[in-house]
Design an enzyme around this catalytic site. Structure first.
Site, mmCIF file in Angstrom:
data_model
loop_
_atom_site.group_PDB
_atom_site.id
_atom_site.type_symbol
_atom_site.label_atom_id
_atom_site.label_comp_id
_atom_site.label_asym_id
_atom_site.label_seq_id
_atom_site.Cartn_x
_atom_site.Cartn_y
_atom_site.Cartn_z
ATOM 1 N N ASP A 26 0.855 -1.188 0.000
ATOM 2 C CA ASP A 26 0.000 0.000 0.000
ATOM 3 C C ASP A 26 0.890 1.237 0.000
ATOM 4 O O ASP A 26 1.822 1.329 0.813
ATOM 5 C CB ASP A 26 -0.884 -0.058 1.259
ATOM 6 C CG ASP A 26 -1.714 1.206 1.444
ATOM 7 O OD1 ASP A 26 -1.909 1.937 0.454
ATOM 8 O OD2 ASP A 26 -2.166 1.448 2.583
ATOM 9 N N ASP A 34 -1.655 -1.182 -3.884
ATOM 10 C CA ASP A 34 -1.969 -0.414 -5.091
ATOM 11 C C ASP A 34 -0.824 -0.483 -6.096
ATOM 12 O O ASP A 34 0.241 -1.049 -5.822
ATOM 13 C CB ASP A 34 -2.319 1.035 -4.724
ATOM 14 C CG ASP A 34 -1.320 1.628 -3.756
ATOM 15 O OD1 ASP A 34 -0.109 1.451 -4.000
ATOM 16 O OD2 ASP A 34 -1.727 2.242 -2.739
ATOM 17 N N ASP A 103 -4.677 -10.523 -15.899
ATOM 18 C CA ASP A 103 -5.754 -11.481 -15.709
ATOM 19 C C ASP A 103 -6.877 -11.129 -16.684
ATOM 20 O O ASP A 103 -7.257 -9.955 -16.793
ATOM 21 C CB ASP A 103 -6.270 -11.398 -14.265
ATOM 22 C CG ASP A 103 -6.483 -12.759 -13.659
ATOM 23 O OD1 ASP A 103 -7.292 -13.519 -14.213
ATOM 24 O OD2 ASP A 103 -5.847 -13.067 -12.623
ATOM 25 N N ASP A 205 -8.928 -16.511 -16.689
ATOM 26 C CA ASP A 205 -9.737 -17.037 -15.596
ATOM 27 C C ASP A 205 -10.767 -18.074 -16.088
ATOM 28 O O ASP A 205 -11.460 -17.829 -17.086
ATOM 29 C CB ASP A 205 -10.482 -15.846 -14.974
ATOM 30 C CG ASP A 205 -11.084 -16.176 -13.629
ATOM 31 O OD1 ASP A 205 -10.320 -16.540 -12.722
ATOM 32 O OD2 ASP A 205 -12.317 -16.071 -13.481
ATOM 33 N N GLU A 260 -6.712 -20.793 -16.933
ATOM 34 C CA GLU A 260 -7.070 -21.519 -15.716
ATOM 35 C C GLU A 260 -8.125 -22.532 -16.155
ATOM 36 O O GLU A 260 -9.160 -22.152 -16.691
ATOM 37 C CB GLU A 260 -7.641 -20.575 -14.670
ATOM 38 C CG GLU A 260 -7.844 -21.270 -13.327
ATOM 39 C CD GLU A 260 -8.817 -20.547 -12.413
ATOM 40 O OE1 GLU A 260 -8.702 -20.712 -11.188
ATOM 41 O OE2 GLU A 260 -9.716 -19.840 -12.913
ATOM 42 N N HIS A 335 -3.546 -17.385 -5.380
ATOM 43 C CA HIS A 335 -4.434 -16.623 -4.498
ATOM 44 C C HIS A 335 -5.684 -17.394 -4.083
ATOM 45 O O HIS A 335 -6.462 -16.879 -3.277
ATOM 46 C CB HIS A 335 -4.840 -15.336 -5.212
ATOM 47 C CG HIS A 335 -5.610 -15.625 -6.469
ATOM 48 N ND1 HIS A 335 -5.035 -16.211 -7.571
ATOM 49 C CD2 HIS A 335 -6.911 -15.462 -6.778
ATOM 50 C CE1 HIS A 335 -5.946 -16.386 -8.504
ATOM 51 N NE2 HIS A 335 -7.100 -15.938 -8.048
ATOM 52 N N ASP A 336 -5.916 -18.569 -4.651
ATOM 53 C CA ASP A 336 -7.122 -19.347 -4.328
ATOM 54 C C ASP A 336 -6.847 -20.509 -3.382
ATOM 55 O O ASP A 336 -7.765 -21.274 -3.076
ATOM 56 C CB ASP A 336 -7.731 -19.941 -5.612
ATOM 57 C CG ASP A 336 -8.322 -18.875 -6.509
ATOM 58 O OD1 ASP A 336 -8.799 -17.851 -5.985
ATOM 59 O OD2 ASP A 336 -8.303 -19.078 -7.733
HETATM 60 C C1 GLC Z 1 -10.856 -18.108 -10.573
HETATM 61 C C2 GLC Z 1 -10.072 -17.133 -9.747
HETATM 62 C C3 GLC Z 1 -10.763 -16.967 -8.429
HETATM 63 C C4 GLC Z 1 -12.142 -16.431 -8.677
HETATM 64 C C5 GLC Z 1 -12.904 -17.290 -9.661
HETATM 65 C C6 GLC Z 1 -14.087 -16.584 -10.172
HETATM 66 O O1 GLC Z 1 -10.886 -19.365 -10.019
HETATM 67 O O2 GLC Z 1 -8.756 -17.555 -9.619
HETATM 68 O O3 GLC Z 1 -10.050 -16.141 -7.558
HETATM 69 O O4 GLC Z 1 -12.829 -16.373 -7.473
HETATM 70 O O5 GLC Z 1 -12.141 -17.634 -10.786
HETATM 71 O O6 GLC Z 1 -13.690 -15.530 -11.011
#
Ligand code: GLC
Length: 567
Positions: A26, A34, A103, A205, A260, A335-336
């Site tokens: 931050d 940011d 992304d 994604d 993904e 991050h998931d």
């Molecule tokens: C993907 C992302 C995740 C998000 C999901 C819906 O799995 O990595 O963080 O919640 O898609 O967009």
């Protein structure tokens, strides 16, 4: 496989570093990371030796799902900064020889996007067919499971037009209708917009969910979440769309793409990344992420944990798929998912350092493009929140509400989330042992892990030559020095061993032996007799090694990792 120039690619040889902007740095004191914060840390990022930065979504969004619900694809979220900050960041990366991958979230957008506002306003709206609608006069739509919905129901009734819309994720994330060519054109234009700004690629994604089977067929009553996911990943037009995207957009740039891809299997993997098909460069499969999950579930842990033999099998099977065509991606977290060392290693005081560096060694000696999530280089660990109030993630919060409504055991859920929760990965980056780990001067949007006061901070690790951070840099530079570690053939040794993961990597005359002790014991490890060599040369280890160059029997300390070159 060949060494020809068309086989070698920057996105195969690069190491990816994923930045979660909300939690990185931050610069304003509002408690939210940011773009200026990232700009201020560019020299650190460069010092890691990584090549490619993947940024989680930074677009305008009401943040129902931390930016994965986009309300304007062409502008920057105010919390993160302005477009000119983005341009400065991109410039700063390029000046340092780093690439930027954004992304791309186009399976769904936010219900606050103009398209959806228009779509829901009337059945005759110009944007009506940008989404999936089921008119209520046809009755209740065929059941679809949703990841984040409190009732797990992917159809939401909307009064204005007396119809249901589809949302595989939250009610605020309506799925876009890829069957509509006008929508596809909008998306391709938007991708050109970002490429023209200079971005180097996209992480896409849930790209495997784009195509929906219409009219929406009935599915078996007792489908598990896992079965829904595999159905979602088999939409009839998926490959046509990916190929079209390639022709309309991707082929015009020297772009990197990584999808993904939940639901994609070993059997259909090459349909996505076989170069001749002109779709994607790489994708993330979920076989490893599912390894420690309860049967049929996506986010719930299996109390029996996972076995090293299965872990090896996942990596070995996937390596084999891409041995001749396509290219793999390697990741242990993002991050998931929970933190790498807490999940696949050991974050107790005794083993944390070796386990962290063992996992660095592993990812950087495998074939495929390695992806590291910010903070993993310093061995950040799961925070393991005790109370639901500490969570920020819609996934955890809505699952909690669901269980509450069903009268289920909430304490058991909290215990499960300590290991499974996505927020474990989203706590602020630990820069120093100062207040809030140097992440913010304000109140952080999510709590900082207390262990920033101990060994888990950049500052402390910069001063310690044995730290995970220093080891990470060394290991990245070793991968760069030895191209065989990128492209070399992979051969698993001793597949049934439940404590040691050992393998060879071979490239022309070079042979590397990697041995990883995934256990808390000191072991004597003997190589199978068939592995012939005269002497070995130590490339790296995260612990002391016996100095005998002709040895075939090794002593491996707890979580020790050793890489030799065989001569
Ligand atoms: C993907 C992302 C995740 C998000 C999901 C819906 O799995 O990595 O963080 O919640 O898609 O967009």
């Amino acid at each position: 496989m060949s060494t020809e120039s068309n086989y070698r690619k920057w996105w195969k040889e690069g190491v990816v570093y994923q930045i979660y902007p909300r939690s990185f740095q931050d610069s304003t004191g509002n408690g939210i990371g940011d773009l200026r914060g990232i700009i201020n840390r560019l020299d650190y990022i460069k010092s890691l030796g990584v090549d490619i930065i993947w940024l989680n979504p930074i677009y305008e969004s009401p943040n129902d799902d931390n930016g994965y619900d986009i309300s304007d694809y062409r502008s920057i979220l105010a919390d993160f900064g302005l477009m000119k900050d983005f341009e400065e960041l991109l410039d700063g990366l390029h000046q340092r020889g780093l690439k930027l991958v954004m992304d791309l979230v186009v399976n769904h957008c936010s219900d606050e996007h103009q398209w959806f506002k228009s779509s829901r306003s009337s059945r005759d709206s110009l944007h009506r067919d940008f989404y999936h609608w089921w008119p209520a006069e046809k009755g209740v739509p065929p059941k679809r499971w949703s990841y984040f919905d409190v009732a797990s129901n992917a159809w939401q009734y909307d009064e204005t037009t007396d119809a249901y819309y589809l949302h595989y994720f939250s009610v605020k994330q309506p799925d876009l209708n890829w069957e509509n060519p006008a929508l596809r054109k909008e998306i391709y234009d938007m991708m050109h917009f970002w490429f023209k700004k200079g971005v180097d690629g996209f992480r896409m994604d849930v790209i495997s969910f784009l195509s929906k089977e219409k009219p929406y067929p009935q599915l078996p009553e007792n489908y598990t979440p896992e079965q829904y996911i595999s159905f979602y990943a088999k939409g009839p037009q998926l490959h046509n769309y990916l190929n079209e995207m390639h022709n309309e957009v991707l082929k015009h740039y020297d772009a990197m793409t990584v999808g993904e891809a939940p639901g994609v299997t070993l059997e259909n993997a090459l349909d996505f990344v076989d170069e001749d098909r002109e779709e994607l460069n790489m994708f993330f499969h979920f076989d490893l992420m599912g390894l420690d999950r309860a049967e049929g579930e996506v986010f719930k842990m299996n109390p029996n944990g996972w076995k090293l033999g299965e872990f090896k099998k996942v990596f070995s099977d996937w390596d084999a798929v891409f041995a001749k065509k396509g290219w793999g991606s390697l990741f242990l977290s993002n991050h998931d998912f929970p933190r790498t060392v807490s999940r696949w290693g050991n974050d107790t005081a005794e083993h944390w350092r070796n386990a962290t560096t063992l996992l660095h060694t592993f990812l950087l000696t495998m074939r495929g493009t390695p992806y590291f999530y910010n903070g993993d280089e310093i061995g950040m660990t799961n925070i393991r929140f005790e109370n639901i109030e500490e969570y920020r993630d819609i996934n955890t919060i809505n699952k909690y509400k669901q269980l509450q409504e069903l009268g289920e055991d909430l304490q058991e859920f909290i215990e499960d989330q300590k290991e499974a929760g996505r927020d474990n990965a989203r706590t602020p980056m630990q820069w120093s042992d100062d207040i809030n780990a140097g992440f913010t001067t304000g109140t952080p949007w999510i709590s900082v892990n207390e262990n920033h006061r101990g060994k888990v901070s950049v500052k402390v690790q910069e001063e310690d030559q044995y730290s995970p951070l220093q080891y990470f840099r060394k290991m990245v530079s070793i991968r760069k020095e030895h191209i065989g570690l990128v492209y070399g053939q992979y051969e698993l040794i001793d597949s049934n061993n439940e404590q040691v993961y050992a393998y060879l990597r071979s490239w022309n005359q070079d042979r590397f032996l990697v041995m990883l002790n995934f256990s808390t014991e000191t072991l004597t490890y003997s190589l199978p007799k068939e592995i012939n060599y005269n002497a070995n040369k130590l490339i790296i280890s995260n612990d002391r090694v016996r100095d005998d160059k002709t040895y075939k029997e090794f002593m491996l300390r707890p979580y020790q990792a050793v890489v030799y070159k065989l001569i």
